[in-house]
Scaffold this motif. Structure first.
Motif, PDB file in Angstrom:
ATOM      1  N   ASP A  82      -0.608  13.017   4.679  1.00 50.56           N
ATOM      2  CA  ASP A  82      -0.431  11.903   3.737  1.00 50.56           C
ATOM      3  C   ASP A  82      -0.005  10.626   4.461  1.00 50.56           C
ATOM      4  O   ASP A  82      -0.474   9.529   4.164  1.00 50.56           O
ATOM      5  CB  ASP A  82       0.634  12.254   2.691  1.00 50.56           C
ATOM      6  CG  ASP A  82       0.220  13.402   1.785  1.00 50.56           C
ATOM      7  OD1 ASP A  82      -0.995  13.573   1.557  1.00 50.56           O
ATOM      8  OD2 ASP A  82       1.101  14.131   1.312  1.00 50.56           O
ATOM      9  N   GLU A 111      -2.089   7.199   4.717  1.00 51.23           N
ATOM     10  CA  GLU A 111      -1.520   5.979   4.150  1.00 51.23           C
ATOM     11  C   GLU A 111      -1.469   4.846   5.176  1.00 51.23           C
ATOM     12  O   GLU A 111      -1.749   3.694   4.867  1.00 51.23           O
ATOM     13  CB  GLU A 111      -0.117   6.254   3.619  1.00 51.23           C
ATOM     14  CG  GLU A 111       0.518   5.081   2.890  1.00 51.23           C
ATOM     15  CD  GLU A 111      -0.283   4.633   1.680  1.00 51.23           C
ATOM     16  OE1 GLU A 111      -0.385   3.409   1.480  1.00 51.23           O
ATOM     17  OE2 GLU A 111      -0.816   5.488   0.951  1.00 51.23           O
ATOM     18  N   ALA A 142       5.740   4.354   6.666  1.00 49.35           N
ATOM     19  CA  ALA A 142       5.157   5.111   5.550  1.00 49.35           C
ATOM     20  C   ALA A 142       5.978   6.364   5.275  1.00 49.35           C
ATOM     21  O   ALA A 142       6.280   6.698   4.114  1.00 49.35           O
ATOM     22  CB  ALA A 142       3.709   5.475   5.858  1.00 49.35           C
ATOM     23  N   GLY A 177       1.109   3.910  -3.065  1.00 53.97           N
ATOM     24  CA  GLY A 177       0.642   5.277  -2.843  1.00 53.97           C
ATOM     25  C   GLY A 177       1.739   6.317  -2.907  1.00 53.97           C
ATOM     26  O   GLY A 177       1.455   7.506  -2.978  1.00 53.97           O
ATOM     27  N   ALA A 178       2.988   5.885  -2.920  1.00 54.39           N
ATOM     28  CA  ALA A 178       4.078   6.846  -2.798  1.00 54.39           C
ATOM     29  C   ALA A 178       4.140   7.806  -3.976  1.00 54.39           C
ATOM     30  O   ALA A 178       4.348   9.000  -3.808  1.00 54.39           O
ATOM     31  CB  ALA A 178       5.422   6.101  -2.671  1.00 54.39           C
ATOM     32  N   PHE A 219       7.954   7.184   1.727  1.00 53.19           N
ATOM     33  CA  PHE A 219       7.761   8.433   0.989  1.00 53.19           C
ATOM     34  C   PHE A 219       9.076   9.213   0.876  1.00 53.19           C
ATOM     35  O   PHE A 219       9.386   9.774  -0.170  1.00 53.19           O
ATOM     36  CB  PHE A 219       6.716   9.311   1.693  1.00 53.19           C
ATOM     37  CG  PHE A 219       5.301   8.805   1.591  1.00 53.19           C
ATOM     38  CD1 PHE A 219       4.915   7.858   0.667  1.00 53.19           C
ATOM     39  CD2 PHE A 219       4.332   9.313   2.450  1.00 53.19           C
ATOM     40  CE1 PHE A 219       3.617   7.410   0.571  1.00 53.19           C
ATOM     41  CE2 PHE A 219       3.018   8.881   2.370  1.00 53.19           C
ATOM     42  CZ  PHE A 219       2.655   7.924   1.427  1.00 53.19           C
ATOM     43  N   GLN A 229      -3.391   4.573   7.717  1.00 56.69           N
ATOM     44  CA  GLN A 229      -4.747   4.351   8.206  1.00 56.69           C
ATOM     45  C   GLN A 229      -4.901   4.617   9.700  1.00 56.69           C
ATOM     46  O   GLN A 229      -5.504   3.838  10.423  1.00 56.69           O
ATOM     47  CB  GLN A 229      -5.218   2.926   7.859  1.00 56.69           C
ATOM     48  CG  GLN A 229      -5.299   2.668   6.373  1.00 56.69           C
ATOM     49  CD  GLN A 229      -5.909   1.326   6.039  1.00 56.69           C
ATOM     50  OE1 GLN A 229      -6.214   0.528   6.922  1.00 56.69           O
ATOM     51  NE2 GLN A 229      -6.079   1.058   4.756  1.00 56.69           N
ATOM     52  N   ALA A 261       1.241  10.245  -3.640  1.00 55.08           N
ATOM     53  CA  ALA A 261       1.404  11.125  -2.487  1.00 55.08           C
ATOM     54  C   ALA A 261       2.570  12.088  -2.683  1.00 55.08           C
ATOM     55  O   ALA A 261       2.549  13.202  -2.179  1.00 55.08           O
ATOM     56  CB  ALA A 261       1.633  10.304  -1.217  1.00 55.08           C
ATOM     57  N   ARG A 267       0.828  -1.198   0.000  1.00 57.80           N
ATOM     58  CA  ARG A 267       0.000   0.000   0.000  1.00 57.80           C
ATOM     59  C   ARG A 267       0.867   1.253   0.000  1.00 57.80           C
ATOM     60  O   ARG A 267       0.567   2.229  -0.679  1.00 57.80           O
ATOM     61  CB  ARG A 267      -0.921   0.027   1.238  1.00 57.80           C
ATOM     62  CG  ARG A 267      -2.036  -0.965   1.154  1.00 57.80           C
ATOM     63  CD  ARG A 267      -3.111  -0.676   2.169  1.00 57.80           C
ATOM     64  NE  ARG A 267      -2.627  -0.857   3.522  1.00 57.80           N
ATOM     65  CZ  ARG A 267      -2.395   0.111   4.346  1.00 57.80           C
ATOM     66  NH1 ARG A 267      -2.559   1.353   3.980  1.00 57.80           N
ATOM     67  NH2 ARG A 267      -1.959  -0.123   5.568  1.00 57.80           N
ATOM     68  N   VAL A 268       1.927   1.224   0.783  1.00 56.41           N
ATOM     69  CA  VAL A 268       2.793   2.404   0.861  1.00 56.41           C
ATOM     70  C   VAL A 268       3.475   2.664  -0.465  1.00 56.41           C
ATOM     71  O   VAL A 268       3.501   3.782  -0.971  1.00 56.41           O
ATOM     72  CB  VAL A 268       3.844   2.228   1.972  1.00 56.41           C
ATOM     73  CG1 VAL A 268       4.866   3.331   1.910  1.00 56.41           C
ATOM     74  CG2 VAL A 268       3.163   2.218   3.330  1.00 56.41           C
TER      75      VAL A 268
END
Length: 318
Positions: free
Chosen positions: A289, A293, A55, A13-14, A59, A295, A17, A9-10
């Motif tokens: 963010d 990410e 996370a 999404g990076a 990022f 949650q 984001a 997921r991280v």
């Protein structure tokens, strides 16, 4: 927690984001805007807070690929032990630092700043096979978890519950989640029955509860969300009726008494390192963010303002 799921997921999404850079203050530009940095940032502590720092690290890697941010999970207590020996730059914590830990840091000349980075709803969970319990009162939780409790069957909790063996799972004594839960439920930090399956690895608690019809355990809200397909979260009645754990009830402070803030502690020695200062600045600027990410429950505007002020003070002192 399923770290592979979190990592996917991280990473997924990076890229998105990274396009959404948002700052809490125009005075906190990171070196990622230009200069390339290198070196290490050492983070250790709470397994509950680890997904946030993981996370942030993922990022950050997009902008500072030569900086290695390592995130360990030895529990809040274990993290503070290392932090107060000067072995880490940042300590993840799911509770405030204790007086004894403050003394250990002071003795070693370690100064630090406490930064609230998210909110959480400590979640009581049962197996999906549990079709009899939807809500427990604080008094019932105390009856289950208090020292020397003899409750070993669900029928002992409530006579309307079935004659089903109760098997308990929970965090170990180095966990800030353990400290917080015992304080809020049993009235004294560290006061708990000991005949349960304890682990600093929340995934062990997940697997234990999920695989036991009469199982019950507790951990941070994000671990429930990651495993909602195999667990059921119980509502908690803190005196004003049954309230479910959620982002909304935690931020509104209506999920009582198990709503709590989550922290990172940054050492003054750590923030003197350019890569550490840059990473924490990035962490703060991207906190919305990062919390989304991982949650967790977002900070309020007041909390975000305080977060920025506290970190600015730490940088100024360094």
């Amino acid at each position: 927690m399923n770290r592979n799921v979190l990592s996917r997921r991280v990473i997924a999404g990076a890229a998105l984001a990274a396009l959404a850079l948002t700052g809490c203050s125009s005075n906190n530009d990171t070196a990622s805007d230009g200069d390339k940095l290198s070196g290490e940032v050492k983070v250790n502590g709470s397994s509950t807070v680890a997904p946030l720092s993981e996370a942030a690290a993922t990022f950050y890697k997009e902008t500072q690929s030569d900086v290695n941010v390592s995130v360990g999970t030895s529990g809040t207590g274990g993290g503070f032990e290392r932090f107060c020996k000067g072995e880490t730059d940042i300590s993840d914590a799911s509770r405030p630092i204790k007086d004894s830990e403050k003394e250990a840091c002071a003795a070693a000349g370690i100064e630090y700043k406490e930064l609230v980075v998210a909110n959480d709803a400590l979640t009581v969970v049962v197996s999906k096979d549990n079709d009899w319990a939807d809500c427990l009162t604080v008094d019932q939780l105390k009856t289950i978890w208090e020292p020397d409790s003899k409750v070993t069957n669900w029928k002992q909790i409530d006579p309307t519950f079935p004659d089903e063996p109760l098997k308990l799972f929970g965090p170990g004594t180095d966990s800030g989640t353990f400290d917080y839960f015992t304080d809020e439920i049993n009235g004294e930090e560290g006061a708990s029955r000991t005949d349960y399956t304890a682990s600093e690895n929340d995934n062990v608690v997940v697997q234990g509860v999920a695989g036991t019809k009469g199982g019950l355990g507790y951990f941070g809200f994000t671990y429930f969300e990651e495993n909602a397909d195999k667990l059921k979260a119980l509502k908690v009645d803190g005196g004003s009726g049954c309230v479910e754990p959620s982002l909304k009830t935690a931020q509104e402070n209506t999920y009582q008494p198990l709503s709590r803030p989550l922290f990172i502690y940054v050492s003054d020695a750590g923030v003197k390192k350019e890569q550490v200062a840059d990473f924490v600045t990035f962490y703060i600027e991207r906190i919305d963010d990062i919390v989304l990410e991982a949650q967790y429950v977002p900070l309020t505007e007041e909390q975000k303002s305080t977060l920025q002020t506290e970190f600015d003070a730490l940088k100024a002192a360094a």
